[in-house]
Structures are given as structure tokens and as C-alpha cells.
Design a protein around this motif. Sequence first.
Motif, short mmCIF file in Angstrom:
data_model
loop_
_atom_site.label_atom_id
_atom_site.label_comp_id
_atom_site.label_asym_id
_atom_site.label_seq_id
_atom_site.Cartn_x
_atom_site.Cartn_y
_atom_site.Cartn_z
N UNK A 1 0.83 -1.21 0.00
CA UNK A 1 0.00 0.00 0.00
C UNK A 1 0.86 1.25 0.00
N UNK A 2 1.98 1.21 0.72
CA UNK A 2 2.93 2.33 0.68
C UNK A 2 3.45 2.54 -0.74
N UNK A 3 3.78 1.45 -1.40
CA UNK A 3 4.27 1.54 -2.78
C UNK A 3 3.20 2.13 -3.68
N UNK A 4 1.96 1.68 -3.53
CA UNK A 4 0.85 2.18 -4.34
C UNK A 4 0.70 3.69 -4.17
N UNK A 5 0.76 4.15 -2.92
CA UNK A 5 0.61 5.58 -2.66
C UNK A 5 1.79 6.36 -3.24
N UNK A 6 2.99 5.83 -3.11
CA UNK A 6 4.16 6.51 -3.66
C UNK A 6 4.06 6.63 -5.18
N UNK A 7 3.64 5.57 -5.85
CA UNK A 7 3.52 5.61 -7.30
C UNK A 7 2.53 6.70 -7.73
N UNK A 8 1.42 6.83 -7.03
CA UNK A 8 0.41 7.81 -7.42
C UNK A 8 0.86 9.24 -7.11
N UNK B 1 -16.35 -4.62 1.01
CA UNK B 1 -16.99 -5.03 -0.23
C UNK B 1 -17.15 -3.87 -1.20
N UNK B 2 -17.46 -2.68 -0.66
CA UNK B 2 -17.58 -1.49 -1.51
C UNK B 2 -16.24 -1.18 -2.17
N UNK B 3 -15.16 -1.27 -1.39
CA UNK B 3 -13.84 -0.99 -1.95
C UNK B 3 -13.49 -1.92 -3.09
N UNK B 4 -13.76 -3.23 -2.92
CA UNK B 4 -13.51 -4.17 -4.00
C UNK B 4 -14.37 -3.89 -5.22
N UNK B 5 -15.63 -3.56 -5.00
CA UNK B 5 -16.56 -3.24 -6.08
C UNK B 5 -16.08 -2.02 -6.87
N UNK B 6 -15.67 -0.96 -6.20
CA UNK B 6 -15.20 0.24 -6.90
C UNK B 6 -13.93 -0.05 -7.68
N UNK B 7 -13.10 -0.97 -7.20
CA UNK B 7 -11.92 -1.34 -7.97
C UNK B 7 -12.30 -2.01 -9.29
N UNK B 8 -13.43 -2.74 -9.33
CA UNK B 8 -13.83 -3.35 -10.60
C UNK B 8 -14.11 -2.28 -11.65
N UNK B 9 -14.57 -1.12 -11.21
CA UNK B 9 -14.86 -0.03 -12.15
C UNK B 9 -13.58 0.71 -12.51
N UNK B 10 -12.82 1.14 -11.49
CA UNK B 10 -11.63 1.97 -11.73
C UNK B 10 -10.50 1.17 -12.36
N UNK B 11 -10.22 0.00 -11.80
CA UNK B 11 -9.06 -0.77 -12.22
C UNK B 11 -9.40 -1.92 -13.14
N UNK B 12 -10.71 -2.23 -13.25
CA UNK B 12 -11.15 -3.30 -14.12
C UNK B 12 -11.66 -2.76 -15.45
N UNK B 13 -12.91 -2.29 -15.46
CA UNK B 13 -13.50 -1.84 -16.71
C UNK B 13 -12.81 -0.59 -17.26
N UNK B 14 -12.30 0.27 -16.39
CA UNK B 14 -11.54 1.44 -16.86
C UNK B 14 -10.07 1.12 -17.11
N UNK B 15 -9.62 -0.06 -16.70
CA UNK B 15 -8.29 -0.56 -17.08
C UNK B 15 -7.11 0.15 -16.47
N UNK B 16 -7.30 0.86 -15.35
CA UNK B 16 -6.22 1.68 -14.79
C UNK B 16 -5.36 0.85 -13.85
N UNK B 17 -4.05 0.91 -14.04
CA UNK B 17 -3.09 0.26 -13.16
C UNK B 17 -1.96 1.24 -12.83
N UNK B 18 -1.41 1.09 -11.64
CA UNK B 18 -0.29 1.92 -11.20
C UNK B 18 0.91 1.02 -10.93
#
Length: 730
Positions: A416-423, A627-644
Motif C-alpha cells: 500500500x505504501x508503494x501504491x501511494x508513492x507511485x500515485x 466489499x464497496x472498496x472491492x466493487x469500486x476497484x472493478x470499475x476503476x481498475x477493471x472496466x476502466x483498465x487503470x493500473x499503477x
Amino acid sequence: MPRKTQNYAEICLVIVTSLCLFATAEIGEYVIKSEQLPPDLNFMPTLGNGHMGYTVFGDAIYMNGVYNGEGGNSRRARIPNWLNLSVATIQYEEWELHIVPDMFELQLQEGYFRWLFAYEANGLQLQLEQRTYPHRYYNRALIYELFVHCNGAIDPLLIKLTQKPGKASEAFDFSTLGKTNGRGGGYKMLRGVTRQLEQPDFQTEPRKIFVAFSDDWVNEHTIELGAGQDDFYYRFVITADESEEIARREMTAVMKLTPEELFQKHAFEWRTFWQDFNIQIDGNVELSHIVNAGIFYLANSLPSLNTSQTNGAYFGLSPTGIGRGQLDADYEGHNFWDTEIWMLPAITQFSTSWSEQLLQYRFQHLPGARYNARRTGYRGARFPWESAYTGTEVTNPCCPEIAAQEIHISPDIVLALQHYYVITHSKEWLCRVAWPIAKEVAEFLVGRVHDDGQQYHLEGVMGPDEDHSNVTDSVYTNVVVKQSLEFASFARSMCASADNHSDIWLDVARRIRILYDEKLDYHPQHVGYQRGETVKQADVILLGYPIQYAMSNVTRLNDLHNYEVVTRESGPAMSWSMFAINYLDVKDIDKASLYFQRGYKDYVRPEFKVWSENKNGFPGSANFLTGIGGFLQTIINGFAGIRFQLVGNQSVMVIQKTYCLPTSKGFTLNGIKFAQSKFSLEIRRNGTTTLRCVEKGGLNIELLVNSQKYAVDNSFSITLNGNTATLRTI
């Protein structure tokens, strides 16, 4: 008995109107209405402002960081819900009207819940609005408001309010401090002192809170509306803080405001949030309600970013939020890996300030993690499976094996630290916060592994699948250990002078055993796992996303096929969300769509789109933010295809193949955060994807599409036409 009117559109209350900030969005996408309450009131909306929270019509208020109980019995300290007020009856002439609201409404855009009642008979027209919200700017204040509009009354109306705070607190001893000057003869003040310390080595005194009340009455209160009086307004306010002075000061400030001033200061903060981040879905209002409510329930447990009084430290985000936490079903308000793996990726897009505060909680509790490591015979920092006030282990006494074996939480935090640093690409933060944590976690991990001379192993562990305990070489655990050690080595190269530690870290990262069955081309979950054994939830499939462990698409597909048929039907919602994202990555769109819908349809209660941990028919937590967090990831990182990704010294945001959300005409992500800049991404059913820079930050970034480089500035916009796009720091 005279009839009630059913014409809700004609209700004309004294209501503060709001501006719509979204020219392309219908206000209905941010308003959820219901003519009835959920059968189980646990699924009423939970409201909060990061400092306090409560469930509407519930019996508890909770305050950030205030826990009671020793060790595994520590849980959020329940304050009776003195704000649980409602109009019970209205006396007019010989009639006594028992109030049953016509409509209940959750207003997401401006952050409040209200219930409405209309009555008409014999020339009398009566409309009531009751409204409740934790104030977003005056965030030590909880507000109840009553608006009355009456025509045709020739006699007084007596309006009886009832208060249902629940039983006395199990956590606090309360005493009365007296009153301070104010409207109506002064404000009642209570002092509450918790009864038990969580860990005496880290907490030497009980927690103290101070609660002020705008009015001094208990259980029932009658208001008289004079004959011929058209409009009436009543306000009941509670303020609370660990400082008596702040609780008093906040009450004084709030009570000086007009109704419109009070509400607008609150609504402005919520409108500002929605302006900074939102997901617009075209052609599916029901899905819009679920998405917007999910964002709202997550965000309202996080600290107000602009407040009347300075905020103190934030003590983390538990699976059911700040407005719940006494019950075992609420995980006692503790912090888990849920924060870092399931919620933080979406929250970072809401606001990087919120993610910074969540990770600051881990940094401030490094002493507890060091203590936990020493207590279990290791050096470095071992973050507890469950953490509360002191940062020491507070796992429920039911489950000591989980605390002992789920060591993956420490490398989860490092990732999670790495994820925040990348962004954010903030070297200052990397060296001040991330490096001290990553270094000490790395020291714990290299002490925890066993070297057989050829490979490193982890014995006696448990992965995300809690149905299998005391296993060797959990493939999920070993992969996150590997990646966290690699990030620790990177952070050392950026922040510290040369030493020998990183050589040891990288040696473990290179030689740790990652289970792989060459014949069947898939990853066994752990040593001795037999194909076909049931698992509790997503485990091995997390290697593809969110962990982004390198493997072929064929291997990834085999992992999906092996584990989708054995994942428990009663498992939590985020498992299906991860199946959806990983199926998108291997381009099985039909399976991805199936799992996307499976990940929310059976978990969201219809009245106010509140999430349950488990699907209908199975017991589980309410207001399940994980569960909400996982669901929102399907939109942001799944269907919108965003990766960091971290590539060398560069922060990289990749936009892979994008897909329209099922049952929609398209969707737009507004406010994507990367490298101090903000972007929007519009995805249409016809396959068109448009990337725009809406706010350019101070870091230089470039876009790479089909080997073509583009400089990114405030006016930048590009249609991707199915191509992969890579944004990267220069």
C-alpha cells in the motif's frame, strides 16, 4: 381518522435548496428514496464525518480512536445515541396523530438523511421534514433538525419528540459537568471516561470525552406551534471531543448560525468532494445509486479535510466504518488488511490526503508493531492482524490462530505504501513515512523465513483463505513478501546510505518459493493443497490483480478456472469483484460481466444501498466498506483498465483495454489522481475512450501511445481507440 395526502410533490417544507454541480448528471442519481425502512435496521444508512459516526435510528455514536476493553476485547466505545430523535405524535384539537413518515430519503450529494410526513384534513395542511447529519465542517457536531409548515390551524399544535438513545453505555462512566452560557440558559455537558485500557504498556490512562447538548431534556420533549403560526424550526445538536474546550467552542459556533448557514457550510464540503471525484454512469440509474452510495459510505467515515477546529490523529478505517464498532459483527471497529488491499486503492482516487492519513496511522503505530514482533520472537516490525488504539494485537479471543498466522498484513501494508508513492511520486513522503515502515517490516520478514539452502520458505502461516490454517508456503503470502522486500530495497536506495540489509532482502525476494505446478500450469494455494478443496474467498487469484505478479495469461486463466469452482458461495462480495477484474485482464468479457454483477447484486440492500458482508441469506456485517472498496476497484481498475506501477525510478499509470460497464451506455471517471495531476476518462459503449487532463500538477509527465510521446498539460485530451496508454513521470 382523516386521510393522509399522497401527493408528495406538493410538500412545501422550509428546505434549503442546493445547487447541482454536475451539468451532465441527473440529481436523481444522488438521491435515494424509499417509502419503507429495511426490515433489519442494521441496514439503515451509517453517517459520519471522520470524527464521529452513527447509524440512523441506531443506539450508538462512536468517536474516532476511542476504544474500551483490554487486548482482544478492545472495541469502539459506545456513546448512547442521544441524537436518535423523531416526532412521535402531534396533538390537534381532539385528534392525536401518530407520525408514520411518507418518505425516507438519503441525499448523497449534500450528505444528509431525512424523513417526510404530510397530512391534510378539514382545512388543515401539515408538512414535516426531519433531517439528520454529522456536520462536515463543524465536525465535532451532530445535527438533528425539524422543519414544520402548517396552514389552516385554528388551534395550537403540540408536537411530541421522543429520544431513543438505547441503554446506558457499556464502555463509559458519564458524569455531569454543568452548563455553559448559551441560548436557552446554557448547554448541558457530560464527561465520559472509558472503563478499561487496551494495552497498559502503551495506554496509561483511560480515554476521556466531553459531550455538550444544545437542549437539556431526556426521552420526551413537547413543542407548541401556535394557532396561525405557519412555519417552525427546531434544532438539537450534540458536540463531542476529547477536549472540553473544543466541544464547548464548537457548540457555541454552531448555535450562532441560522439554519441556512449551518446547512450550507455542511453541504458545501460534500459538494466540493463530489466535484473533485465522481463516477458518472449513463443509462442505469440503479447502478448509479449503488456506485454513488458506495462512494458516500466510504467517504463519510474519513476525516473532514476542512474543519472549524483542527483535527487530531486519525485512527484508521475499519471494515464497517466509523459509525459502527461495538459488535463482533462490526469487527469491533478494528483495522485489518481490508484498509490497505481493499479500500485504499479507491480512496486514493477520492483524495490522496485521505490515503496519507490512513498510512500515517500505520506509521504512528510502528512502536506497537515493534512490540508485536518482539513479543513473538522476531526483530523489526510485525503489524498486528487487528489494530485499534495502541497498535498492538487486538484480535478477538475467538481466533488466536489468525493473529499468529496471517502475517501477510505486514507486506500488504508495504505494498500500500508503494501504491501511494507511485500515485503521488513524493520522495519526501517516501523517505519520511514509507521507508521507516518498509525497513522494519523487511527486518521482520527476513527473520520469519526459513532457508533450506536453496529456497526460503514460510511455515505456519495463513493466507487470505482462512479455511486453511497453519500451512507452508502460501503462494499469496510469499508473493507479497517478495514484492514488499523489493520495494523496501528500492526505498533504501532512494532514502538511505548503503548497508548490507538490502542484499539480504533481495536474496530472500529472489529465492523465496513461489508454488507453481508446471504440469497443470497453475498456482497451488499452498503446500499440500489438493485441487477441488473449498476456499473461503479470493486468494490465489489476487496474484494477477491487485498484486500484479508477472505470469502468462494462460496461467492466470487456469488459476481462475481452478478457484472459481471452489470459492465458497457464502464468501464476501470482494471475491467476485476480483474474479471480474482478472477475467477482464484475460479478455473473457462474459465471465467478467457475470462476476461484476455477482459482486454487488446479492450484497446491496435495496432501500438505501447499504452493503452486507455476505449475500442475502447468510449472516454478515452491515455497511461493509470492504466489499464497496472491492466493487469500486472493478470499475476503476477493471472496466476502466487503470493500473499503477513502479518502473525503475518512474511512477507509471497504465490504461489498458477499457470496457463499457454492463447494462450501461458508458461511464466517466472524473478526478483520477496521478503524479499531482487529475484526469478524466470517458468510456463509451461504441468502444471510444477519451483521456483528458483536467488539472495539471507540478510534476512533469508524458503520455506514450503506440510509441508516440505526448507532453501533458491542462489542455491535453486524446482518444485512445483501444490502444494501451502509459502516463509516466519524467
